[in-house]
Design an enzyme around this catalytic site. Structure first.
Site, PDB file in Angstrom:
ATOM      1  CD  GLU A 158      -0.068  -5.076   6.025  1.00 27.36           C
ATOM      2  OE1 GLU A 158       0.028  -5.706   4.955  1.00 27.36           O
ATOM      3  OE2 GLU A 158      -0.381  -3.864   6.079  1.00 27.36           O
ATOM      4  CG  HIS A 194      -3.105  -3.217   3.911  1.00 21.41           C
ATOM      5  ND1 HIS A 194      -1.992  -2.525   4.303  1.00 21.41           N
ATOM      6  CD2 HIS A 194      -3.960  -2.298   3.409  1.00 21.41           C
ATOM      7  CE1 HIS A 194      -2.162  -1.236   4.067  1.00 21.41           C
ATOM      8  NE2 HIS A 194      -3.350  -1.066   3.519  1.00 21.41           N
ATOM      9  CB  CYS A 254      -0.982  -0.043   1.162  1.00 18.06           C
ATOM     10  SG  CYS A 254      -2.307   1.168   1.006  1.00 18.06           S
TER      11      CYS A 254
END
Lengths: 335, 195
Positions: B179, B177, B84
């Site tokens: 994560e 994302h 991002c």
């Protein structure tokens, strides 16, 4: 496109909490004009809070403080590329729906404005836009999280430039979290029951006026569509999560009285994920420098030599107020 | 192996956690460290630039002296993954940048910031990966869009017909994302580049 059906989801809890995670380690600055918003962005703010007046001026002006003029918020949204947040009154669904329609990135259901509802906060799960809410202790924090807040901040005492209340609220929340570690699940359940009691206020008041026994009826919704048992169950689950994580399950910022780089560093040292600075920047004598200094202080909170460097010759911070002499304690608003 | 995560602002701990889980899962002995200073940067054999505010991250990296050193290390072949905001910072060309915002100009892509709109338009949707058959949970938060892929960059992740991830030698750039999902396939793929 063929066999893979694409289902796009918006406004999920993961997206709302995820947005808050993206501002961690940052400074969110109150701004009241396009010029101030640009100063904030250039100083490295992660987001701005668009307001009619900063809290210090709200305090001075008195009267009812409401959602800002959408025209002003829109101008600020058009002027900067970073996220723009705005405040609504506690419990004011219509202001929140308006700001969601306007497209602000996050709504602050804030005690800095005059509350609209003395019984309840907004049921934030019903919105696609994420919310941040203030809290003074673990009970307030988990109630707001249960209602769907994607981010928590200390209430502190806004517009005072006095850090003492923010420190108090961080200590109360953090100690509450540590305490959970030593409790059995049954004890945590009893804490959840205690933390859920503010939702009964309306129901109890009505029953009292009808001379009915003050007992909770099995299927009686006490807040929105939820019964007391459902609320306790929800809060219990959040408390168990807090107990195991040893922190809140959402991003947690400091707010309410941060006026200097050292104030910001203190909040970070106490485990906060970032800071809101309200009056502290644009009520100081050199907002450009103060803004950047606070951004750097948050980034280097554990390096005292950097705090010295960024604090040097900054000019006058905002004057500040003693808590004992205040006519209005904003932190006491909300349940 | 030491993997660093640029830790000036943003979702840093989420990457650190995902990298720890991935290392344990694939049985690679390694360490993950928070990178805020130059001396920390020199210890790492791979680097992640996380999501956050790209304006803030790039400014803080410049003020810290990390910016030029990351650029140099990237040019020398240090594996770097940007997610991002991290992708925006890696990109050669960025539309919708803030005034004076700097980029590393390493990755041969043109990206547009906040290309899907504001936070209310953030979305989750399954995406496809070139290196794995099953769909991956795409989490797009005020996400950028990759408008052009050129030079040595090649697409590795797709949402509908759009490219949402690219690889270029030592570099990985994603608009979403990984994560924030519980799926470690992208982190595994990145760690494989270091081995």
């Amino acid at each position: 496109m063929g066999i893979l059906r694409i289902i796009e989801e918006k406004g999920t809890e993961r997206l709302k909490r995820g947005f808050a995670k993206m501002v961690k380690g940052g400074v969110i600055m109150d701004v009241t004009s396009v010029e101030q918003a640009i100063i904030a962005e250039e100083a490295g703010a992660v987001a701005v809070m668009a307001l009619e007046k900063v809290p210090a001026d709200i305090r001075q002006a008195g009267g009812v403080a409401r959602m800002a003029d959408p025209k002003k918020i829109q101008e600020i949204m058009d002027a900067v590329t970073i996220p723009v947040m705005a405040k609504v009154r506690i419990g004011h669904y219509a202001e929140a729906l308006a700001l969601e329609a306007l497209g602000v990135d996050m709504i602050d259901e804030s005690e800095v404005l005059t509350p609209a509802d003395i019984y309840f906060h907004i049921d934030k799960r019903k919105f696609n836009v994420p919310f941040v809410c203030g809290a003074r202790d673990l009970g307030e924090a988990v109630r707001r999280i249960w209602e769907g807040a994607a981010m928590i901040r200390t209430k502190g005492e806004a517009g005072t430039g006095n850090i003492v209340e923010a420190v108090k609220h961080v200590r109360l929340v953090n100690h509450g979290i540590r305490l959970l570690k030593h409790l059995t699940d049954d004890e945590v359940y009893r804490v959840a029951e205690e933390f859920s009691k503010p939702y009964l206020r309306l129901s109890m008041e009505v029953k009292e006026k009808c001379s009915l026994p003050r007992e909770i009826l099995k299927n009686e919704p006490v807040y929105e569509e939820y019964t007391f048992d459902e609320i306790v169950e929800g809060i219990y689950k959040i408390l168990l999560e807090v107990k195991s994580l040893q922190r809140l399950p959402v991003v947690n910022f400091a707010a309410g009285g941060i006026a200097t780089p050292a104030d910001a560093a203190l909040m970070m040292r106490m485990g906060m994920d970032g800071v809101f600075v309200g009056s502290g920047i644009f009520k100081s004598s050199n907002p450009e420098r103060m803004a950047r200094a606070i951004v750097e202080a948050v980034n280097h909170y554990d390096e005292p030599d950097v705090i010295v460097e960024v604090s040097r010759d900054l000019g006058e911070p905002m004057k500040g107020l003693e808590i004992d002499k205040l006519l209005v304690r904003m932190e006491e608003r909300g349940l | 192996m030491k993997i660093g995560v640029i830790g000036v602002q943003g979702a840093v701990t989420e990457h650190i956690e995902a990298l720890h889980i991935t290392l344990a899962k694939i049985g690679v002995h390694g360490d993950v460290m928070w990178v805020r200073r130059l001396d920390q940067l020199r210890e790492v054999s791979a680097l992640v630039i996380p999501g956050g505010e790209s304006t803030t991250i790039s400014k803080l990296m410049c003020w810290n002296g990390l910016f030029d050193e990351v650029k140099r290390l990237g040019e020398e072949g240090l594996p770097i993954m940007g997610t991002c905001a991290g992708l925006i910072i890696l990109a050669k060309k960025v539309l919708g940048a803030a005034i004076g915002q700097r980029f590393l100009e390493l990755l041969d892509v043109e990206v547009q910031r906040n290309a899907y709109g504001r936070q209310v338009n953030s979305f989750e949707a399954p995406i496809t990966l070139s290196f794995s058959p099953d769909p991956f949970p795409g989490i797009f938060i005020r996400a950028p869009r990759i408008l052009k892929v050129h030079g040595r960059a090649r697409p590795i992740a797709f949402y509908k017909e759009e490219v949402v991830g690219v690889e270029q030698d030592n570099l990985l750039g994603l608009t979403f994302h990984p994560e924030l999902s519980n799926d470690t396939r992208i982190h595994e793929y990145f760690i494989e580049k270091v081995r």
